[in-house]
Design a protein around this motif. Structure first.
Motif, PDB file in Angstrom:
ATOM      1  N   ALA A  93      -6.573  -3.738  -6.475  1.00  0.00           N
ATOM      2  CA  ALA A  93      -6.995  -4.213  -5.091  1.00  0.00           C
ATOM      3  C   ALA A  93      -6.321  -5.400  -4.855  1.00  0.00           C
ATOM      4  O   ALA A  93      -5.962  -6.268  -5.483  1.00  0.00           O
ATOM      5  CB  ALA A  93      -8.281  -4.237  -5.175  1.00  0.00           C
ATOM      6  N   SER A  94      -5.832  -5.288  -3.777  1.00  0.00           N
ATOM      7  CA  SER A  94      -4.964  -6.396  -2.996  1.00  0.00           C
ATOM      8  C   SER A  94      -4.679  -6.167  -1.558  1.00  0.00           C
ATOM      9  O   SER A  94      -4.669  -5.118  -1.242  1.00  0.00           O
ATOM     10  CB  SER A  94      -3.741  -6.604  -3.762  1.00  0.00           C
ATOM     11  N   ALA A  95      -4.694  -7.461  -1.033  1.00  0.00           N
ATOM     12  CA  ALA A  95      -3.917  -7.543   0.611  1.00  0.00           C
ATOM     13  C   ALA A  95      -2.584  -7.615   0.542  1.00  0.00           C
ATOM     14  O   ALA A  95      -1.943  -6.935   1.401  1.00  0.00           O
ATOM     15  CB  ALA A  95      -4.781  -8.679   1.144  1.00  0.00           C
ATOM     16  N   THR A  96      -2.138  -7.874  -0.658  1.00  0.00           N
ATOM     17  CA  THR A  96      -0.554  -8.436  -0.631  1.00  0.00           C
ATOM     18  C   THR A  96      -0.171  -7.711  -2.051  1.00  0.00           C
ATOM     19  O   THR A  96       0.104  -8.725  -2.891  1.00  0.00           O
ATOM     20  CB  THR A  96      -0.413  -9.955  -0.389  1.00  0.00           C
ATOM     21  N   PRO A  97      -0.084  -6.691  -2.369  1.00  0.00           N
ATOM     22  CA  PRO A  97       0.407  -6.217  -3.765  1.00  0.00           C
ATOM     23  C   PRO A  97       1.636  -6.619  -4.123  1.00  0.00           C
ATOM     24  O   PRO A  97       2.475  -7.066  -3.306  1.00  0.00           O
ATOM     25  CB  PRO A  97       0.398  -4.583  -3.475  1.00  0.00           C
ATOM     26  N   CYS A  98       1.863  -6.902  -5.520  1.00  0.00           N
ATOM     27  CA  CYS A  98       3.312  -7.105  -5.859  1.00  0.00           C
ATOM     28  C   CYS A  98       4.181  -6.019  -5.663  1.00  0.00           C
ATOM     29  O   CYS A  98       3.949  -4.960  -5.467  1.00  0.00           O
ATOM     30  CB  CYS A  98       3.103  -7.717  -7.431  1.00  0.00           C
ATOM     31  N   LEU A  99       5.584  -6.498  -5.801  1.00  0.00           N
ATOM     32  CA  LEU A  99       6.325  -5.343  -5.431  1.00  0.00           C
ATOM     33  C   LEU A  99       6.764  -4.454  -6.520  1.00  0.00           C
ATOM     34  O   LEU A  99       6.855  -3.355  -6.199  1.00  0.00           O
ATOM     35  CB  LEU A  99       7.799  -6.174  -5.490  1.00  0.00           C
TER      36      LEU A  99
END
Ligand code: ADP
Ligand code: ZN
Length: 734
Positions: A358-364
């Protein structure tokens, strides 16, 4: 896999191989004890003059003089380690190039594992109110309330409340605290998947339906659950947890920050009617042991914890949630160097479990796995309810009129004033702890450095000391310059949160200004309480480090001012752009979670910088595509593989000698087409008196990097004073 079926029990006198937690490079042969033992059993074995814990790892090798082989001392009272757990530990060891004993230590980090089940005296909240209330008594009751019905031992309770044992005893006498004998490790209360579910929005319902079906399917899969902060991701993944619970499988939720667990536990309690098991450095030893044992017996349905919870002995793990999956704290930076997000995916694939990232800004990396079709994606596009995303704007610092030694621009100041007048909260974000990052002598220009590291000392006025953020060493602020002896010429350069707080207070003398920084609170509990108080309106202006960027809810907050949006863009880190992008968006997401829309203002000297522009425009896909193209061209993660090698020693010659030899003898690496860079002094070339040199290995994706690294390293004799650490997929380059 180990042949579980054929030989899962050994009779007395059979040869068994035991893996111990001792740093030996092999599994040792022992004789099975009286009554025999199971494969995977936790045992205690004699090793030299000592008794050490271990696990029966398989049949003995039999390559040792049988007459000298000793017997297993006893089988410990703990559920045997499952084959799938042994496989997991082996795979993590292979991936991270970690010796197995270190893996076993990680998997047995609970005190008193072998102790027989016994009774102990515990204390919990009683029914009566004390006749006379004192400060000390109040503290005890507050602690018990906060532990939500959990029982504590006398010493735990007294310590947590900061009072003497007699205060507790006094409360017992009055019936305000109850005292009882209970088995040491109590099972956890049952969680009921059918209570307390919220009425979900359409977006949430479709996400929850997909996740529930995936969990019900009972096979492995990974889903990125993407949505801005406040879009209701937690509600959605709690539905997946509910499904796992309903199926009788266990679930694990990983959080990046202990301070977040309090709020989360309350939500779990509201959703499932009871509190789950907790696993992180803030829980008592008793609770730790209880959690480990109950997880192993299948009597803990849900665990909420920090990254190391991944190594708990789950019986039947059906779901792992990694919340804020992009968070850097999932990477363990000492000891076993693993990334909990990646290892969660590994563990789930072994136990046919689902993973939710879960994330608003996932990692690349995660973004790329979705692109490649390896992960599923669920997107929640709106904020829940009335809350809308904040408006983001840059403040061009080149055009602001700001004297030296001041950091709040006139534009930002006006925005804060407007909030104060409306009774709303403002957050000023600066990712720097302490008062000032540099202390400079105005007479000779010297900067005060750490005696043990190549790092500058950071002034912490609150503690009245200088502190090294590398090794933690502190010293009092000197009156005279240590270099030239000039008196009263030392002055702070640059801002830290404490200095920003000082400026803010002078700009807004009537405002209640608080600083939220991890170093200002003695305990996670104190910090949690403080955050709750602020969220309820206990402050007007919050000055915060990245601690505040992580998931806390501040409903009254409508303005975020980023003091230095350029800060993270400096430096050579491969992930600098990604980190800045994520952090700025996370911080901005703190504003406007309630009814009132928020605004985020970024102070920057380079408003035209591509990363700053991407942040402001909100063009996420554009940002990721550009970033991915750059990384692909450079052949770096996630499109290539990297490993960092850090050599450290008190002897500077030694590290450069070995580093040089490693660079010259790179045959095994060349065979797989990998390149070695270095040796070079690490960015911080000396920490705690040890000189550090690093090498960087780059390889194509899909080559057997670990095997080649192992072969390469095995060529060298490592001096006893030298430490060699291998960091697969390094996150930071310190
Ligand atoms: P995220 O995890 O994406 O940051 P949360 O799940 O924490 O979002 O949701 C943000 C806030 O909105 C929380 O206070 C949560 O309780 C509330 N919320 C989310 N979905 C619902 C819903 N369907 N019904 C009621 N409240 C909700
Ligand atoms: Zn230091």
């Amino acid at each position: 896999m180990m042949p579980d079926q054929a030989t899962d029990h050994f009779d007395e006198g059979d040869l068994v191989g035991v893996l111990t937690t001792q740093p030996l490079d092999r599994v040792l042969d022992y004789l099975a004890p009286e009554g025999g033992c199971h494969l995977g059993a936790f045992v205690e074995v004699p090793l030299g003059p000592r008794l050490v814990p271990g696990v029966v790892w398989g049949p003995g090798k039999g390559d040792f003089d049988r007459a000298k082989i000793r017997a297993v001392n006893r089988v410990l009272d703990a559920a045997p380690m499952l084959a799938v757990m042994r496989e997991f530990l082996t795979r993590v060891a292979d991936y991270t190039l970690t010796p197995m004993p270190a893996m076993l230590r990680l998997a047995t980090r609970a005190p008193g594992l072998g102790d027989p089940q016994s009774m102990r005296r515990v204390y919990r909240l009683g029914s009566a109110t004390p006749k006379r209330m004192t400060d000390a008594r109040e503290k005890v009751l507050a602690v018990l309330e906060e532990f939500g019905g959990l029982a504590l031992t006398l010493s735990e309770l007294a310590e947590a409340a900061g009072v003497g044992a007699s205060v507790v005893k006094g409360l017992v006498a009055q019936g305000a605290v109850s005292e009882e004998d209970a088995p040491r490790d109590m099972p956890y209360p049952r969680l009921d998947p059918d209570t307390g579910g919220k009425h979900l929005t359409e977006d949430q319902t479709s996400g929850a339906t997909i996740l529930r079906a995936a969990v019900r399917g009972g096979s492995y899969g990974t889903t990125l659950l993407k949505g801005v902060t406040g879009s209701g991701k937690t509600e959605v993944y709690l539905e997946a947890v509910a499904e796992a619970l309903a199926m009788g499988r266990q679930a694990l939720v990983l959080l990046p920050e202990i301070a977040l667990t309090g709020e989360f536990l309350t939500r779990v309690e509201a959703r499932f009617g009871a509190r789950p098991a907790e696993w992180h450095s803030g829980v008592t030893m008793t609770e730790r042991r209880r959690c480990w044992r109950m997880v192993g017996q299948g009597a803990a349905q849900l665990v909420v914890g920090a990254r190391s919870a991944l190594f708990l002995p789950f019986r039947d793990l059906g779901l792992i949630v990694v919340d804020e999956e992009h968070d850097t704290s999932y990477k363990q930076e000492d000891g076993v160097l693993y990334n909990a997000r990646d290892m969660a995916v590994l563990r789930a694939s072994l136990t046919s479990a689902q993973v939710v990232l879960a994330s608003a800004t996932p990692c690349l990396e995660t973004w790329a796995n979705v692109e490649a079709g390896k992960y599923r994606q669920i997107t929640l596009s709106d904020r829940f309810g009335a809350a809308v995303l904040p408006v983001m704007k840059a403040i061009d610092m080149r055009a602001e009129d700001l004297p030296g030694g001041r950091w709040v621009s006139p534009t930002l100041r006006r925005a804060v004033t407007a909030r104060l007048e409306r009774g709303e909260q403002a957050l000023l974000f600066l990712n720097r702890r302490g008062y000032a990052p540099v202390t400079l002598c105005r007479a000779c220009g010297a900067q005060i450095g750490c005696d043990h590291c190549d790092a500058r000392m950071v002034e912490h006025r609150f503690l009245k000391r200088l502190m090294c953020h590398q090794c933690g060493d502190t010293k009092p602020m000197p009156v005279k310059c240590p270099a030239c002896g000039a008196e009263d010429r030392l002055s702070p350069v640059g801002p830290g949160v404490e200095r920003l707080a000082e400026e803010t207070q002078s700009l807004f003398p009537d405002a209640r200004v608080v600083v939220l920084s991890s170093d200002l609170y003695g305990s996670a509990r104190a910090l949690k309480a403080h955050i709750a108080d602020i969220a309820a309106g206990g402050a007007d202006i919050i000055i915060g480090t990245q601690l505040v960027a992580k998931g806390h809810n501040f409903p009254l907050l409508t303005l975020v001012g980023v003091i230095d949006a350029d800060l993270g863009l400096q430096g050579s880190d491969l992930r600098a752009a990604e980190r800045t992008f994520q952090l700025m968006r996370q911080v901005a997401g703190r504003a406007g979670r309630g009814e009132v829309p928020g605004e985020a203002l970024l102070q920057t000297f380079q408003p035209e910088h591509p990363v700053i522009r991407a942040i402001l425009s909100g063009d996420e896909e554009g940002f990721w595509r550009a970033e991915a193209a750059e990384r692909r061209a450079a052949g770096v993660p996630p499109y290539g593989r990297m490993a960092g090698i850090i050599l450290s020693s008190p002897n500077v010659q030694e590290v450069f000698d070995l580093g040089g030899a490693m660079a010259r003898n790179d045959g095994p690496l060349r065979k797989i087409g990998a390149q070695v860079f270095g040796p070079a002094p690490a960015p911080i070339a000396r920490v705690r008196g040890r000189h550090r040199v690093r090498l960087l290995v780059k390889a194509d994706k899909g080559v057997p990097l670990q095997a080649a690294l192992a072969q390469w390293v095995a060529q060298f004799k490592i001096p006893a004073t030298l430490r060699l650490a291998i960091d697969i997929d390094p996150q930071s380059f310190l």
